[in-house]
Design a protein around this motif. Sequence first.
Motif, mmCIF file in Angstrom:
data_model
loop_
_atom_site.group_PDB
_atom_site.id
_atom_site.type_symbol
_atom_site.label_atom_id
_atom_site.label_comp_id
_atom_site.label_asym_id
_atom_site.label_seq_id
_atom_site.Cartn_x
_atom_site.Cartn_y
_atom_site.Cartn_z
ATOM 1 N N VAL A 118 0.815 -1.215 0.000
ATOM 2 C CA VAL A 118 0.000 0.000 0.000
ATOM 3 C C VAL A 118 0.853 1.270 0.000
ATOM 4 O O VAL A 118 0.628 2.166 -0.823
ATOM 5 N N PRO A 119 1.872 1.401 0.885
ATOM 6 C CA PRO A 119 2.741 2.577 0.789
ATOM 7 C C PRO A 119 3.516 2.637 -0.525
ATOM 8 O O PRO A 119 3.768 3.727 -1.048
ATOM 9 N N VAL A 120 3.891 1.472 -1.068
ATOM 10 C CA VAL A 120 4.615 1.456 -2.343
ATOM 11 C C VAL A 120 3.739 2.020 -3.453
ATOM 12 O O VAL A 120 4.225 2.718 -4.351
ATOM 13 N N LEU A 121 2.438 1.745 -3.407
ATOM 14 C CA LEU A 121 1.538 2.298 -4.418
ATOM 15 C C LEU A 121 1.532 3.825 -4.385
ATOM 16 O O LEU A 121 1.276 4.476 -5.400
ATOM 17 N N LEU A 122 1.823 4.401 -3.217
ATOM 18 C CA LEU A 122 1.918 5.856 -3.097
ATOM 19 C C LEU A 122 3.241 6.393 -3.642
ATOM 20 O O LEU A 122 3.401 7.597 -3.806
ATOM 21 N N GLY A 123 4.184 5.479 -3.899
ATOM 22 C CA GLY A 123 5.503 5.893 -4.345
ATOM 23 C C GLY A 123 6.515 5.961 -3.219
ATOM 24 O O GLY A 123 7.592 6.536 -3.367
#
Length: 348
Positions: free
Chosen positions: A63-68
């Motif tokens: 989920v944080p990775v999807l934010l970049g």
Amino acid sequence: MNRSGALLSTIRQNRGFYGALVLLLVIYLIYNILHPRGFSSAVLIQNANEAAAIAFVAMAETVPVLLGGLDLSVGAVMTLTACLASVVVNGSPSEIVFGMFLTLLCGATFGMLNGIIVVYGRLQPIIVTLATGAIAIGLALFIRPKPGGDIDGDLNWAVTNSLWDFVDTYQLFDPDAGWFAPIAWIPVPLILLAAVAVFVWLPYKKSVTGRTAYAIGSAEGAAFMSGLPINRAKIAAFTMAGFLAGCGGLYIAIQTSSGNADVMQAGAYTLNSIAAVVLGGTSLLGGTGGAIASMVGAFILRVISFYFRIVSIDPLLQPLIEGLVLLAAVSLGAIRTLRVKNRLELFR
């Protein structure tokens, strides 16, 4: 566009995920062929137990990775919630349920605090979560200065075995019923992972908040100009990461019937979760991928480690091989960056 064209378009857009899925099926098939007891329920249950915790943590990292960004606290939050669960998940059925709820609430709350600090402190997630991860380990050590715990024995047996054992333990119905036989062999850990994916991840992904998280990872400036709830989406994303890490902590506590504030374990789970995210086809640049894909990536990592049991490899070389696999997996996330000729392409 006809159906075949739409299918080809979907495959191209999700080629990382489908590639990872095919790789998983191939290497697991070969593993079972080579294993003396391959294609048995006992082997599948053992494998599912070993893969469940890292799969939950990989979903959390997604989920944080999807934010970049990256969340370096997921392993520590898993450790903290495992230590908490080792204290509260026991007693009467209602007390056990409350203890499980408290454990997941702890993970979600910790993740929400990460999000609040990132949003209102205007700090990079990797820096914030590096610091909060240390805090989580400190709290875990406060709860469990030494490894130990008192998880309910029936819960431990029911959750770490097949559906037949789950039904038999709690006497839900006759586990030998004919209609139940075709699914009685399925490992409960896989059911739990599927339940979280279907009832937690998919509703989140389809919500406005979830779609906003994807938009932020793709182009935060454009998402802001579109009037999307940027701050709310970021806080929700880190809250979801904390909740999923809490699921991992709860499971590992039930599986081991104990809690252990192990710093090395927390770091290893965090690193492996990042590798699983990349292996599943989620871009470290954000905006593409998903938690189910990361679950597949986690299974790939675990299956690779399973090979050490059936292939004659010097135990001293096993950490080296695992390290090379992890390095290769994480390096895949940089391929797109290395290929671009114009930095603006990174935001397309």
